[in-house]
Enzyme design. Structure first.
Site, PDB file in Angstrom:
ATOM      1  N   ARG A  23      -0.840 -62.739  13.170  1.00 45.11           N
ATOM      2  CA  ARG A  23      -0.025 -63.515  13.049  1.00 45.11           C
ATOM      3  C   ARG A  23       1.411 -63.777  12.669  1.00 45.11           C
ATOM      4  NH1 ARG A  23      -2.576 -64.589   7.254  1.00 45.11           N
ATOM      5  NH2 ARG A  23      -1.668 -62.425   7.021  1.00 45.11           N
ATOM      6  N   HIS A  61      37.386 -59.471   4.332  1.00 45.85           N
ATOM      7  CA  HIS A  61      37.718 -60.581   3.214  1.00 45.85           C
ATOM      8  C   HIS A  61      37.034 -59.452   1.875  1.00 45.85           C
ATOM      9  CE1 HIS A  61      36.796 -64.059   6.392  1.00 45.85           C
ATOM     10  NE2 HIS A  61      37.738 -64.103   6.461  1.00 45.85           N
ATOM     11  N   LYS A  71      27.803 -57.356  -2.048  1.00 49.65           N
ATOM     12  CA  LYS A  71      26.912 -58.737  -1.418  1.00 49.65           C
ATOM     13  C   LYS A  71      26.446 -57.561  -0.947  1.00 49.65           C
ATOM     14  CE  LYS A  71      30.748 -60.832   0.140  1.00 49.65           C
ATOM     15  NZ  LYS A  71      32.105 -60.826   1.284  1.00 49.65           N
ATOM     16  N   HIS A 118      35.137 -56.462   3.650  1.00 44.45           N
ATOM     17  CA  HIS A 118      33.708 -56.811   4.423  1.00 44.45           C
ATOM     18  C   HIS A 118      33.920 -57.313   5.772  1.00 44.45           C
ATOM     19  CE1 HIS A 118      30.336 -58.935   5.160  1.00 44.45           C
ATOM     20  NE2 HIS A 118      29.730 -58.049   5.484  1.00 44.45           N
ATOM     21  N   TYR A 131      24.516 -63.746   3.036  1.00 42.32           N
ATOM     22  CA  TYR A 131      24.880 -63.148   1.940  1.00 42.32           C
ATOM     23  C   TYR A 131      24.531 -62.937   0.235  1.00 42.32           C
ATOM     24  CZ  TYR A 131      29.062 -64.644   2.981  1.00 42.32           C
ATOM     25  OH  TYR A 131      29.984 -65.675   3.427  1.00 42.32           O
ATOM     26  N   GLU A 142      40.907 -64.889  -3.281  1.00 42.77           N
ATOM     27  CA  GLU A 142      40.223 -64.490  -1.984  1.00 42.77           C
ATOM     28  C   GLU A 142      41.109 -63.858  -1.313  1.00 42.77           C
ATOM     29  OE1 GLU A 142      41.201 -68.255   0.977  1.00 42.77           O
ATOM     30  OE2 GLU A 142      39.054 -67.850   0.353  1.00 42.77           O
ATOM     31  N   ASP A 169      42.090 -65.326   9.252  1.00 44.37           N
ATOM     32  CA  ASP A 169      41.610 -63.482   9.145  1.00 44.37           C
ATOM     33  C   ASP A 169      43.232 -62.946  10.076  1.00 44.37           C
ATOM     34  OD1 ASP A 169      39.764 -64.117   7.371  1.00 44.37           O
ATOM     35  OD2 ASP A 169      38.131 -64.035   9.598  1.00 44.37           O
TER      36      ASP A 169
END
Length: 191
Positions: A23, A61, A71, A118, A131, A142, A169
């Protein structure tokens, strides 16, 4: 789940046990009990998902204390190169990184502890990336590090002309230039 250690203590690859039959397949993507027994006690409080196209690079980040996050990440469609960079001042692996390819076929997950930046690069036409975070997103905390920082020497695999990077970024500071609030303390990052 099987736990695979990496070159940096605490950064782990989580390999699920997959059961195949005619399956298709079945596996537990997360068991809090098993994760706490085999990795560390953790309470994930937020799940996130992103959709990105080939060449997108997101990162590097992190969230500053007291909103730091660990995470547990995975790619459920497509393929990504996932990166965790140690940014804990005084750590024996400061500025070093671990890379892992996560894709819809290997079903691997990557555990990124607190005190690490990360990021990931999309290697397939499209990637759906999920995540779990052990702390809520806090926009005021941040931060990021320049993903092209030559001191990190990360090979993102994406050719220069094909990389898609957000404006935010692209202007992140270098590792040596950012206001680093992370100190190495094994106990702090193992709670």
């Amino acid at each position: 789940m099987d736990i695979i250690e990496t070159e940096i203590k605490g950064v782990l690859i989580v390999k699920p046990r997959i059961f195949y039959d005619k399956r298709g397949y079945f596996f537990e993507s997360f068991s809090e009990r098993e994760f706490c027994e085999k990795v560390m006690p953790v309470k994930f409080v937020q799940d996130n998902e992103s959709l990105s196209s080939y060449g997108v690079i997101r990162g590097l980040h992190f969230q500053r204390p007291p909103f730091t996050q660990s995470k547990l990440v995975r790619c459920v469609k497509g393929a990504v190169l996932d990166i965790a960079v140690d940014i804990r001042k005084g750590s024996p692996t400061y500025g070093k990184y671990v890379a892992a390819e996560l894709n819809e076929e290997n079903h691997l997950q990557f555990y990124v502890p607190r005190g690490f930046a990360h990021g990931f690069a999309v290697l397939s036409d499209v990637a759906v990336f999920q995540y779990k975070c052990d702390n809520y997103y806090a926009p005021q905390s941040e931060g990021g590090i320049q993903l092209k920082d030559k001191s990190l020497d990360i090979d993102w695999i994406i050719p220069e002309g094909k990389a898609i990077i957000s404006e935010k970024d692209a202007i992140n500071p270098l590792l040596e230039e950012f206001d680093n609030p992370f100190d190495f303390n094994e106990n702090l990052y193992a709670e």
